[in-house]
Scaffold this active site. Structure first.
Site, PDB file in Angstrom:
ATOM      1  N   LYS A  40       0.861  -1.187   0.000  1.00  0.00           N
ATOM      2  CA  LYS A  40       0.000   0.000   0.000  1.00  0.00           C
ATOM      3  C   LYS A  40       0.891   1.229   0.000  1.00  0.00           C
ATOM      4  CE  LYS A  40      -4.425   1.003   0.122  1.00  0.00           C
ATOM      5  NZ  LYS A  40      -5.569   0.185  -0.333  1.00  0.00           N
TER       6      LYS A  40
ATOM      7  N   ASP B 157      -6.964   4.333  -4.603  1.00  0.00           N
ATOM      8  CA  ASP B 157      -7.624   4.185  -3.290  1.00  0.00           C
ATOM      9  C   ASP B 157      -8.229   5.569  -3.015  1.00  0.00           C
ATOM     10  OD1 ASP B 157      -7.762   2.126  -0.895  1.00  0.00           O
ATOM     11  OD2 ASP B 157      -7.375   4.059   0.049  1.00  0.00           O
TER      12      ASP B 157
END
Ligand code: NDP
Ligand code: 2IT
Length: 453
Positions: free
Chosen positions: A126, A166
């Site tokens: 991430k 995201d």
């Protein structure tokens, strides 16, 4: 069996003080694993638990950019490369002022198990920056994305680490980052997913998280001989995941009554139909406006402005059959969960990552509500990212219906895997344990095979 997991938790608390979101994500997984780890002495001996909570690599970097006034701004960028046992690191990039190491690590940790559940060869990662895209001009966004990629490019690659979107990162930002990567590397590759469908992107990637979430919810309901038809549904958020969750719910005959953003929530008891949804998409994606404007356009709707001091959210206190949190972490606290349970909501499925606090999850599970945890329920997005990688690798583009068939199959597999592991190791319908244990076992076995790395 806590004698095995407790020292791991203690070590995380000691080594990573203050990382409360990371602690929360690790604690939840370790609680599930404490029910099974005794059956896997090999995993204990080879210290898989100690290794899985330690990122393989964390990259932190400076992102300088100039705003439209010519003033230099400095943000912090980050990429957490958590686990590559099952494939190259894979996971989104978040641009939000709240981004910090704890949030990046919790997301990368969750992503590792989620990606394992898809059955594809994807490791977990991430990234992001504490950059606030709100109110920025298109050129400011481009300059920021280019500066961010001017550092990140050396760490990623289509066989190494493949970021995607995201919160705060959608098609526009992926385009700007891809352009800069291509320029620096002199290479057109599938290094990012969520690309435009004319230049390497998969059909249905924008829709995939929301659509997959609804497919997963439909399977959960079918397990109790129920369907989504006629169900009243609460959705939080109004971004990518929220919008396509609403679109698929409408297609399945459900009634959607809410959206929110970080400023407040709107509730429309008449139902948000396709026309109203088109208004929300235009408002959020083109004008980049606030959800409060829904009430200006549809005055019969209610609008609740959030106050950070409030003990609960007015959104989760509404009467409904199903709830789909699609905004951000910990948006459902203990009190919110109590409201949902008291109102006899029969299903909560998480579109956002870790939107429910640990106390909230306890309330859901003990109330008998169907609860679809994020790492299972929202895996459709990364799954179609995996399909985008497959298409890029073969230099082909699949049709929308081919991708949708794969998405259906993958979500069904994730559901049956959760059911199977919950039945075998926990209590039936405890999909939290089912998802954590199944995701862990697949990752852990790959780690065992690959030696001490
Ligand atoms: P978007 O940026 O498109 O939308 C985010 C939405 O959540 C906006 O409505 C935003 O409101 C709201 N939001 C963000 N932060 C907060 C906050 N602190 N409090 C309240 N509301 C907030 O992001 P996505 O739809 O892509 O992501 C939503 C969630 O889904 C995230 O948890 C993400 O990690 C998760 N997810 C996303 C996937 C994807 O493919 N995009 C895949 C799997 C999970 P505002 O406009 O005010 O900021
Ligand atoms: O949380 C997630 O699964 C995502 N943001 C999507 C990750 C991806 O690589 O598509």
């Amino acid at each position: 069996m806590e004698h095995i997991t407790a020292p791991v938790m203690e070590s995380v608390l000691r080594k990573d003080p203050g990382e409360k979101e990371f602690h929360q994500a690790v604690h939840e997984v370790l609680m599930s694993l404490s029910k099974v780890i005794d059956s896997y002495p090999n995993l204990v001996y080879h210290k898989i638990l100690d290794r899985i909570v330690e990122p393989e690599r964390v990259i932190s970097f400076r992102v300088p950019w100039t705003d439209d006034q010519g003033i230099l701004q400095i943000n912090r960028g980050c990429r957490v490369e958590m686990n590559s046992a099952l494939g190259p690191y894979k996971g989104g990039i978040r641009f939000h002022p709240s981004v910090n190491l704890s949030i990046m690590k919790f997301l990368a940790f969750e992503q590792t198990f989620k990606n394992a559940l898809t059955g594809l060869n994807l490791g977990g990662g991430k990234g992001g920056a504490d950059f606030d895209p709100k109110g920025k001009s298109d050129l400011e966004i481009m300059r920021f994305c280019q500066s961010f990629m001017s550092e990140l490019w050396r760490h990623i690659g289509d066989r190494t680490d493949i970021p995607a979107g995201d919160i705060g990162v959608g098609g526009r930002e992926i385009g700007y980052m891809f352009g800069q990567y291509k320029r620096l590397r002199n290479e057109f590759s599938g290094v990012l997913t969520g690309k435009g469908s004319q230049w390497g992107g998969s059909f249905l990637r924008p829709e995939a998280t929301g659509f997959g979430l609804v497919y997963f919810a439909a399977h959960m309901l079918a397990g109790r001989s129920e369907t989504l038809e006629g169900k009243t549904c609460l959705i939080s958020g109004s971004g990518n995941v929220a919008q396509f969750t609403a679109e698929k719910l409408l297609e399945m005959g459900a009634k959607v009554i809410s959206f929110s953003d970080s400023t407040g929530a709107m509730v429309d008891h008449d139902g948000i139909d396709h026309e109203k949804l088109a208004f929300v998409k235009q408002l959020k994606n083109v004008h980049r406006g606030r959800i409060a404007e829904y009430q200006e356009r549809y005055p019969h709707a209610q609008y609740y402005r959030f106050n950070p001091r409030d003990a609960f959210s007015p959104l989760w206190a509404q009467e409904a059959d199903c709830a789909f949190p699609c905004a951000t972490q910990n948006e459902i606290n203990e009190q919110d969960a109590k409201h949902l349970a008291e109102n006899k909501v029969i299903l909560t499925a998480e579109g956002a990552n870790m939107p429910t606090s640990e106390e909230g999850i306890e309330i859901f599970l003990s109330s008998g509500m169907l609860f679809g945890p994020a790492k299972a329920a929202n895996a459709g997005g990364v799954a179609v990212s995996g399909l985008e990688m497959a298409q890029n690798g073969s230099r082909l583009q699949w049709s929308r219906s081919q991708v949708d068939d794969h998405l259906h199959r993958i979500m069904k597999n994730i559901y049956t895997t959760c059911v199977e592991y919950a039945q075998r190791y926990s209590t039936p319908e405890n999909f939290v344990d089912g998802a954590n244990i199944a995701g862990f076992i697949r990752t852990a076995n790959a780690m065992l095979d690959q030696g001490y790395v």
